[in-house]
Design a protein around this motif. Structure first.
Motif, PDB file in Angstrom:
ATOM      1  N   GLU A  22       0.836  -1.215   0.000  1.00 30.47           N
ATOM      2  CA  GLU A  22       0.000   0.000   0.000  1.00 30.47           C
ATOM      3  C   GLU A  22       0.858   1.246   0.000  1.00 30.47           C
ATOM      4  OE1 GLU A  22      -3.700  -0.219   0.727  1.00 30.47           O
ATOM      5  OE2 GLU A  22      -3.071  -2.131  -0.160  1.00 30.47           O
ATOM      6  N   LYS A  23       2.169   1.082   0.176  1.00 36.10           N
ATOM      7  CA  LYS A  23       3.047   2.239   0.370  1.00 36.10           C
ATOM      8  C   LYS A  23       4.216   2.223  -0.611  1.00 36.10           C
ATOM      9  CE  LYS A  23       1.738   2.707   5.181  1.00 36.10           C
ATOM     10  NZ  LYS A  23       2.164   2.659   6.583  1.00 36.10           N
ATOM     11  N   ALA A  24       3.858   2.147  -1.880  1.00 39.26           N
ATOM     12  CA  ALA A  24       4.879   2.130  -2.930  1.00 39.26           C
ATOM     13  C   ALA A  24       4.995   3.511  -3.552  1.00 39.26           C
ATOM     14  CB  ALA A  24       4.476   1.127  -4.007  1.00 39.26           C
ATOM     15  N   ALA A  25       6.225   4.004  -3.680  1.00 40.56           N
ATOM     16  CA  ALA A  25       6.458   5.283  -4.351  1.00 40.56           C
ATOM     17  C   ALA A  25       7.346   5.044  -5.560  1.00 40.56           C
ATOM     18  CB  ALA A  25       7.143   6.260  -3.394  1.00 40.56           C
ATOM     19  N   VAL A  26       7.041   5.692  -6.672  1.00 36.62           N
ATOM     20  CA  VAL A  26       7.925   5.610  -7.835  1.00 36.62           C
ATOM     21  C   VAL A  26       8.638   6.948  -7.962  1.00 36.62           C
ATOM     22  CG1 VAL A  26       6.061   6.201  -9.504  1.00 36.62           C
ATOM     23  CG2 VAL A  26       8.113   4.974 -10.281  1.00 36.62           C
ATOM     24  N   ILE A  27       9.932   6.883  -8.202  1.00 31.87           N
ATOM     25  CA  ILE A  27      10.744   8.101  -8.166  1.00 31.87           C
ATOM     26  C   ILE A  27      11.869   8.044  -9.196  1.00 31.87           C
ATOM     27  CG2 ILE A  27      11.964   7.079  -6.158  1.00 31.87           C
ATOM     28  CD1 ILE A  27      12.568   9.988  -5.254  1.00 31.87           C
ATOM     29  N   GLY A  28      12.179   9.204  -9.777  1.00 33.18           N
ATOM     30  CA  GLY A  28      13.301   9.308 -10.704  1.00 33.18           C
ATOM     31  C   GLY A  28      13.711  10.757 -10.853  1.00 33.18           C
ATOM     32  N   HIS A  29      14.902  10.922 -11.408  1.00 31.30           N
ATOM     33  CA  HIS A  29      15.475  12.252 -11.587  1.00 31.30           C
ATOM     34  C   HIS A  29      15.597  12.565 -13.076  1.00 31.30           C
ATOM     35  CE1 HIS A  29      18.247  15.592 -11.516  1.00 31.30           C
ATOM     36  NE2 HIS A  29      19.169  14.881 -12.141  1.00 31.30           N
ATOM     37  N   GLU A  31      -1.744   2.766 -11.137  1.00 32.36           N
ATOM     38  CA  GLU A  31      -2.311   3.361  -9.915  1.00 32.36           C
ATOM     39  C   GLU A  31      -1.925   2.619  -8.648  1.00 32.36           C
ATOM     40  OE1 GLU A  31      -6.370   5.396 -10.428  1.00 32.36           O
ATOM     41  OE2 GLU A  31      -6.446   3.572 -11.645  1.00 32.36           O
ATOM     42  N   ARG A  32      -1.204   1.527  -8.777  1.00 31.28           N
ATOM     43  CA  ARG A  32      -0.745   0.844  -7.573  1.00 31.28           C
ATOM     44  C   ARG A  32       0.357   1.635  -6.871  1.00 31.28           C
ATOM     45  NH1 ARG A  32       1.012  -4.740 -10.007  1.00 31.28           N
ATOM     46  NH2 ARG A  32       2.081  -3.227 -11.316  1.00 31.28           N
ATOM     47  N   PHE A  33       0.979   2.574  -7.564  1.00 35.51           N
ATOM     48  CA  PHE A  33       1.939   3.458  -6.899  1.00 35.51           C
ATOM     49  C   PHE A  33       1.157   4.475  -6.071  1.00 35.51           C
ATOM     50  CE2 PHE A  33       4.713   2.203 -10.558  1.00 35.51           C
ATOM     51  CZ  PHE A  33       5.740   1.646  -9.808  1.00 35.51           C
ATOM     52  N   ALA A  34       1.381   4.452  -4.768  1.00 33.62           N
ATOM     53  CA  ALA A  34       0.650   5.364  -3.881  1.00 33.62           C
ATOM     54  C   ALA A  34       1.236   6.770  -3.913  1.00 33.62           C
ATOM     55  CB  ALA A  34       0.696   4.826  -2.456  1.00 33.62           C
ATOM     56  N   ALA A  35       2.477   6.880  -4.356  1.00 33.52           N
ATOM     57  CA  ALA A  35       3.118   8.193  -4.446  1.00 33.52           C
ATOM     58  C   ALA A  35       3.949   8.249  -5.721  1.00 33.52           C
ATOM     59  CB  ALA A  35       4.010   8.433  -3.230  1.00 33.52           C
ATOM     60  N   VAL A  36       3.915   9.417  -6.360  1.00 34.49           N
ATOM     61  CA  VAL A  36       4.595   9.628  -7.631  1.00 34.49           C
ATOM     62  C   VAL A  36       5.527  10.817  -7.435  1.00 34.49           C
ATOM     63  CG1 VAL A  36       4.241  10.050 -10.085  1.00 34.49           C
ATOM     64  CG2 VAL A  36       2.454   8.888  -8.765  1.00 34.49           C
ATOM     65  N   ILE A  37       6.837  10.611  -7.690  1.00 27.28           N
ATOM     66  CA  ILE A  37       7.805  11.645  -7.319  1.00 27.28           C
ATOM     67  C   ILE A  37       8.689  11.984  -8.509  1.00 27.28           C
ATOM     68  CG2 ILE A  37       9.600  12.320  -5.697  1.00 27.28           C
ATOM     69  CD1 ILE A  37       8.555  10.166  -3.774  1.00 27.28           C
ATOM     70  N   SER A  38       8.656  13.262  -8.869  1.00 27.83           N
ATOM     71  CA  SER A  38       9.466  13.763  -9.976  1.00 27.83           C
ATOM     72  C   SER A  38      10.522  14.714  -9.451  1.00 27.83           C
ATOM     73  CB  SER A  38       8.551  14.525 -10.945  1.00 27.83           C
ATOM     74  OG  SER A  38       9.270  15.553 -11.588  1.00 27.83           O
ATOM     75  N   PHE A  42      -1.890  17.383 -17.653  1.00 25.16           N
ATOM     76  CA  PHE A  42      -2.687  16.157 -17.817  1.00 25.16           C
ATOM     77  C   PHE A  42      -1.950  14.977 -17.175  1.00 25.16           C
ATOM     78  CE2 PHE A  42      -5.620  16.959 -21.760  1.00 25.16           C
ATOM     79  CZ  PHE A  42      -6.096  18.115 -21.176  1.00 25.16           C
ATOM     80  N   LEU A  43      -0.647  14.939 -17.393  1.00 31.30           N
ATOM     81  CA  LEU A  43       0.151  13.830 -16.851  1.00 31.30           C
ATOM     82  C   LEU A  43       0.172  13.868 -15.327  1.00 31.30           C
ATOM     83  CD1 LEU A  43       2.102  11.451 -17.549  1.00 31.30           C
ATOM     84  CD2 LEU A  43       3.967  13.100 -17.316  1.00 31.30           C
ATOM     85  N   LEU A  44       0.388  15.065 -14.764  1.00 25.99           N
ATOM     86  CA  LEU A  44       0.473  15.157 -13.301  1.00 25.99           C
ATOM     87  C   LEU A  44      -0.890  14.915 -12.654  1.00 25.99           C
ATOM     88  CD1 LEU A  44       3.254  16.341 -14.156  1.00 25.99           C
ATOM     89  CD2 LEU A  44       3.117  17.746 -12.110  1.00 25.99           C
ATOM     90  N   ALA A  45      -1.949  15.375 -13.317  1.00 25.10           N
ATOM     91  CA  ALA A  45      -3.294  15.175 -12.773  1.00 25.10           C
ATOM     92  C   ALA A  45      -3.628  13.686 -12.678  1.00 25.10           C
ATOM     93  CB  ALA A  45      -4.332  15.883 -13.639  1.00 25.10           C
ATOM     94  N   ALA A  46      -3.028  12.889 -13.569  1.00 24.79           N
ATOM     95  CA  ALA A  46      -3.326  11.449 -13.563  1.00 24.79           C
ATOM     96  C   ALA A  46      -2.873  10.784 -12.263  1.00 24.79           C
ATOM     97  CB  ALA A  46      -2.693  10.768 -14.769  1.00 24.79           C
ATOM     98  N   ALA A  47      -2.066  11.464 -11.471  1.00 27.78           N
ATOM     99  CA  ALA A  47      -1.661  10.926 -10.166  1.00 27.78           C
ATOM    100  C   ALA A  47      -2.778  11.054  -9.129  1.00 27.78           C
ATOM    101  CB  ALA A  47      -0.409  11.627  -9.655  1.00 27.78           C
ATOM    102  N   LEU A  49       1.500  13.292  -4.961  1.00 25.75           N
ATOM    103  CA  LEU A  49       2.346  13.757  -6.069  1.00 25.75           C
ATOM    104  C   LEU A  49       3.376  14.723  -5.492  1.00 25.75           C
ATOM    105  CD1 LEU A  49       3.012  14.267  -9.109  1.00 25.75           C
ATOM    106  CD2 LEU A  49       1.301  16.103  -9.027  1.00 25.75           C
ATOM    107  N   LEU A  50       4.651  14.417  -5.683  1.00 25.87           N
ATOM    108  CA  LEU A  50       5.707  15.291  -5.174  1.00 25.87           C
ATOM    109  C   LEU A  50       6.612  15.718  -6.315  1.00 25.87           C
ATOM    110  CD1 LEU A  50       6.689  13.392  -1.903  1.00 25.87           C
ATOM    111  CD2 LEU A  50       5.293  15.432  -2.145  1.00 25.87           C
ATOM    112  N   VAL A  51       6.874  17.020  -6.359  1.00 24.82           N
ATOM    113  CA  VAL A  51       7.729  17.587  -7.395  1.00 24.82           C
ATOM    114  C   VAL A  51       8.860  18.330  -6.704  1.00 24.82           C
ATOM    115  CG1 VAL A  51       7.799  19.297  -9.269  1.00 24.82           C
ATOM    116  CG2 VAL A  51       5.832  17.751  -9.056  1.00 24.82           C
ATOM    117  N   GLY A  52      10.082  18.076  -7.135  1.00 29.04           N
ATOM    118  CA  GLY A  52      11.238  18.793  -6.605  1.00 29.04           C
ATOM    119  C   GLY A  52      11.967  19.496  -7.734  1.00 29.04           C
TER     120      GLY A  52
END
Ligand code: GTR
Length: 355
Positions: A186-193, A208-215, A265-270, A275-278
């Motif tokens: 339930e606590k999977a985050a996908v992340i990349g730089h 949608e199984r990723f609970a958090a999406v990090i860019s 559109f892409l970010l809204a799909a989260a 959704l975290l953006v750095g």
């Protein structure tokens, strides 16, 4: 809070609407699917479907890692597609002790653990596992005529861009993780730089199984809104890296304002997930302001779904800002284009509270 300054900037961009007039939350699954379809059709291409089957083997027995605080293992996944079998490795660093642990699927530029972008001991010390995937093991990040790796197995006609192939691989690593009792599914985050931040956003949109999406610093064709963007633009990115995208995206060169979509559109799909953006101060090529504006532009989607969206002041960001008050978070740190400990710590600060 009212945002007259930011609202004016956004209205001048004339962004296509994410939600239709009179939107009702029950319509979100269908609208979300449409947004993802638009981004596949217009920008990234169509990744392969879910595999027919998948097997895995641990190449090495888990080794004692970080003075026994964790184990490190190399896992090899073999995925069966209608076109044949495809095999790629990833590395799992998992804390020892009482799980199940929240975890990251991190798509990286190098296979190394740790790596200058992957401070694995710090991540483990904070109680997270990290499954790291080396993108060139999936599809070569260069002009290879789509002959190598996963790309080489797929039809050439209407080919998917490589960002889409890397994103698909992140979901296969997640498939593996969901069967591992040490990890909290339930606590999977996908992340990349950077280019892999674009990949993480797409992976989170597709799965949608990723609970958090990090860019992190994903910029052009990632978190940054394309209209009025500074630094890299569609012209540059599709000329230098045509293989990242499908074959139709270059048609929007210098036509950003005419596009029937934008990166919001892409970010809204989260939504309604995390959704975290750095961004980084000196990363003008990615354009921190445009990354921030996308967060502003998608906030209402979370609100329409009954969640707190992006909580931010009525101004553009300044270095040192962290806005983590809603389910959409943003930070702008000092320094240059990289994913560093500071970025990881901010993401984990958020996830500690939100997951
Ligand atoms: C740059 C590219 C950016 C960004 C970056 C990276 O050359 O123009 O879009 O993705 O590479 O991946 O480091």
């Amino acid at each position: 809070m009212k945002h007259p300054v930011i609202d004016k900037i956004l209205s001048d961009l004339r962004l296509p609407a994410i939600l239709p007039e009179g939107f009702d939350a029950a319509q979100w699954p269908a609208r979300r699917a449409e947004l993802v379809e638009i981004m596949k059709k217009e920008v990234y291409g169509y990744p392969p479907e879910k595999p027919l089957s998948m097997t895995f083997e641990s190449e090495t027995a888990p080794i004692n890692y970080c003075a026994g605080k964790a184990t490190l293992e190399t896992v090899t996944l073999t995925v069966t597609l209608p076109q044949g079998k495809f095999t790629f490795p990833f590395k799992a660093s998992v804390p020892t002790g009482e799980g199940p642990y929240p975890f990251f699927v991190f798509i990286n530029f190098r296979p190394d653990v740790p790596d200058r972008y992957l401070p694995s001991e710090e991540i483990i010390d904070r109680g997270y596992a990290v499954l790291s995937l080396y993108y060139n093991d999936v599809a070569f990040d260069g002009e290879d005529g789509f002959e190598g790796g996963l790309a080489g197995m797929l039809p050439k006609e209407d080919r998917c861009g490589k960002i889409g192939l890397w994103a698909w691989a992140a979901s296969r690593v997640l498939d593996w993780a969901l069967d591992d009792p040490r990890l909290d599914g339930e606590k999977a985050a996908v992340i990349g730089h950077s280019r892999l931040g674009k990949t993480a956003l797409l992976a989170g949109a597709l799965d949608e199984r990723f609970a958090a999406v990090i860019s992190n610093d994903s910029g052009c064709s990632g978190a940054a809104i394309s209209r009025n963007k500074a630094g890299e633009r569609i012209e540059t990115i599709t000329r230098v890296f045509p293989y990242w995208f499908n074959e139709s995206y270059p048609q929007y060169t210098d036509l950003e304002r005419e596009m029937p979509f934008d990166q919001h559109f892409l970010l809204a799909a989260a939504a309604p997930r995390i959704l975290l953006v750095g961004s980084a101060e000196q990363d003008l090529w990615a354009d921190p302001n445009s990354e921030y504006l996308t967060c502003c532009a998608v906030s209402h989607v979370w609100e329409a779904l009954g969640e707190k969206g992006f909580v931010h002041p009525d101004r553009l960001p300044v270095p040192g800002d962290t806005f983590h008050g809603g389910k959409v978070g943003y930070h702008l740190r000092h320094g240059s284009h990289a994913i560093c400990r500071d970025d990881w710590n901010r993401y984990m600060d958020f996830l500690d509270k939100a997951l």
